[in-house]
Design a protein around this motif. Sequence first.
Motif, PDB file in Angstrom:
ATOM      1  N   UNK A  30      34.167  10.778  69.384  1.00 15.09           N
ATOM      2  CA  UNK A  30      33.665   9.204  69.392  1.00 15.09           C
ATOM      3  C   UNK A  30      34.470   8.450  70.536  1.00 15.09           C
ATOM      4  N   UNK A  31      34.031   7.716  71.541  1.00  9.78           N
ATOM      5  CA  UNK A  31      34.611   7.028  72.342  1.00  9.78           C
ATOM      6  C   UNK A  31      35.564   7.547  73.264  1.00  9.78           C
ATOM      7  N   UNK A  32      36.783   6.880  73.320  1.00 12.27           N
ATOM      8  CA  UNK A  32      37.392   7.529  74.357  1.00 12.27           C
ATOM      9  C   UNK A  32      38.147   8.903  73.774  1.00 12.27           C
ATOM     10  N   UNK A  33      38.229   9.244  72.744  1.00  8.92           N
ATOM     11  CA  UNK A  33      38.553  10.549  72.328  1.00  8.92           C
ATOM     12  C   UNK A  33      37.762  11.659  72.817  1.00  8.92           C
ATOM     13  N   UNK A  34      36.514  11.666  73.261  1.00  7.03           N
ATOM     14  CA  UNK A  34      35.646  12.543  73.671  1.00  7.03           C
ATOM     15  C   UNK A  34      36.169  12.593  75.071  1.00  7.03           C
ATOM     16  N   UNK A  35      36.413  11.845  76.000  1.00  6.85           N
ATOM     17  CA  UNK A  35      36.842  11.781  77.282  1.00  6.85           C
ATOM     18  C   UNK A  35      38.183  12.243  77.063  1.00  6.85           C
ATOM     19  N   UNK A  36      38.918  11.981  76.396  1.00  3.96           N
ATOM     20  CA  UNK A  36      40.495  12.759  76.320  1.00  3.96           C
ATOM     21  C   UNK A  36      40.487  14.089  75.966  1.00  3.96           C
ATOM     22  N   UNK A  37      39.705  14.639  75.158  1.00  3.47           N
ATOM     23  CA  UNK A  37      39.381  15.903  74.997  1.00  3.47           C
ATOM     24  C   UNK A  37      38.712  16.924  76.004  1.00  3.47           C
ATOM     25  N   UNK A  38      37.910  16.156  76.776  1.00  2.52           N
ATOM     26  CA  UNK A  38      37.313  16.983  77.865  1.00  2.52           C
ATOM     27  C   UNK A  38      38.276  16.950  78.829  1.00  2.52           C
ATOM     28  N   UNK A  39      39.357  15.925  79.190  1.00  3.51           N
ATOM     29  CA  UNK A  39      40.148  15.872  80.332  1.00  3.51           C
ATOM     30  C   UNK A  39      41.200  16.824  79.610  1.00  3.51           C
ATOM     31  N   UNK A  40      41.558  16.871  78.635  1.00  6.29           N
ATOM     32  CA  UNK A  40      42.750  18.020  77.973  1.00  6.29           C
ATOM     33  C   UNK A  40      42.082  19.364  78.330  1.00  6.29           C
ATOM     34  N   UNK A  41      40.799  19.785  77.940  1.00  4.94           N
ATOM     35  CA  UNK A  41      40.340  20.979  78.337  1.00  4.94           C
ATOM     36  C   UNK A  41      40.126  21.445  79.751  1.00  4.94           C
ATOM     37  N   UNK A  42      40.234  20.244  80.575  1.00  5.82           N
ATOM     38  CA  UNK A  42      39.892  20.497  81.976  1.00  5.82           C
ATOM     39  C   UNK A  42      41.588  20.845  82.651  1.00  5.82           C
ATOM     40  N   UNK A  43      42.416  20.201  82.088  1.00  3.60           N
ATOM     41  CA  UNK A  43      43.730  20.481  82.457  1.00  3.60           C
ATOM     42  C   UNK A  43      44.187  21.655  82.075  1.00  3.60           C
ATOM     43  N   UNK A  44      44.045  22.170  80.752  1.00  4.30           N
ATOM     44  CA  UNK A  44      44.182  23.462  80.365  1.00  4.30           C
ATOM     45  C   UNK A  44      43.585  24.648  81.136  1.00  4.30           C
ATOM     46  N   UNK A  45      42.347  24.303  81.684  1.00  9.04           N
ATOM     47  CA  UNK A  45      41.796  25.309  82.575  1.00  9.04           C
ATOM     48  C   UNK A  45      42.319  25.416  83.955  1.00  9.04           C
ATOM     49  N   UNK A  46      42.887  24.107  84.491  1.00  7.92           N
ATOM     50  CA  UNK A  46      43.600  24.251  85.538  1.00  7.92           C
ATOM     51  C   UNK A  46      45.115  24.958  85.480  1.00  7.92           C
ATOM     52  N   UNK A  47      45.610  24.854  84.199  1.00 11.51           N
ATOM     53  CA  UNK A  47      46.951  25.285  84.311  1.00 11.51           C
ATOM     54  C   UNK A  47      46.897  26.789  84.092  1.00 11.51           C
ATOM     55  N   UNK A  48      45.529  27.364  83.440  1.00 15.57           N
ATOM     56  CA  UNK A  48      45.249  28.923  83.534  1.00 15.57           C
ATOM     57  C   UNK A  48      45.127  29.256  84.927  1.00 15.57           C
ATOM     58  N   UNK A  49      44.217  28.645  85.597  1.00 12.15           N
ATOM     59  CA  UNK A  49      44.104  29.076  87.000  1.00 12.15           C
ATOM     60  C   UNK A  49      45.328  28.903  88.063  1.00 12.15           C
ATOM     61  N   UNK A  50      45.980  28.108  87.779  1.00 11.93           N
ATOM     62  CA  UNK A  50      47.234  27.793  88.641  1.00 11.93           C
ATOM     63  C   UNK A  50      48.208  29.044  88.082  1.00 11.93           C
ATOM     64  N   UNK A  51      48.418  29.591  86.888  1.00 11.01           N
ATOM     65  CA  UNK A  51      49.457  30.483  86.622  1.00 11.01           C
ATOM     66  C   UNK A  51      48.723  31.784  87.099  1.00 11.01           C
ATOM     67  N   UNK A  52      47.225  31.915  87.044  1.00 14.75           N
ATOM     68  CA  UNK A  52      46.734  33.262  87.683  1.00 14.75           C
ATOM     69  C   UNK A  52      46.911  33.244  89.164  1.00 14.75           C
ATOM     70  N   UNK A  53      46.893  32.250  89.781  1.00 16.07           N
ATOM     71  CA  UNK A  53      47.171  32.083  91.158  1.00 16.07           C
ATOM     72  C   UNK A  53      48.652  32.519  91.328  1.00 16.07           C
ATOM     73  N   UNK A  54      49.702  31.990  90.558  1.00 14.02           N
ATOM     74  CA  UNK A  54      51.132  32.373  90.709  1.00 14.02           C
ATOM     75  C   UNK A  54      51.290  33.760  90.491  1.00 14.02           C
ATOM     76  N   UNK A  55      50.628  34.510  89.392  1.00  9.64           N
ATOM     77  CA  UNK A  55      50.992  35.831  89.301  1.00  9.64           C
ATOM     78  C   UNK A  55      50.234  36.713  90.199  1.00  9.64           C
TER      79      UNK A  55
END
Length: 65
Positions: A30-55
């Motif tokens: 509910x509320x800002x927690x939903x936006x925070x969860x979505x942003x956390x998930x997007x940041x985790x996806x970005x980290x996975x993609x960046x580490x894949x690029x690094x490797x």
Amino acid sequence: MKYIILIFSIIAIALIAYNVTLLNFNNLFEGESTVALITILASLCALVLLQTLRISKKIEDKTRS
């Protein structure tokens, strides 16, 4: 390229840390927690993609030598 990946990784980790502080653990979906969860998930996806690029860059460097 190595430093760009490092900078973006640090930014993604900082976004995760900031958004964890915004979470309301009593009402996660509910509320800002939903936006925070979505942003956390997007940041985790970005980290996975960046580490894949690094490797992949490491593998590319080793196959050229």
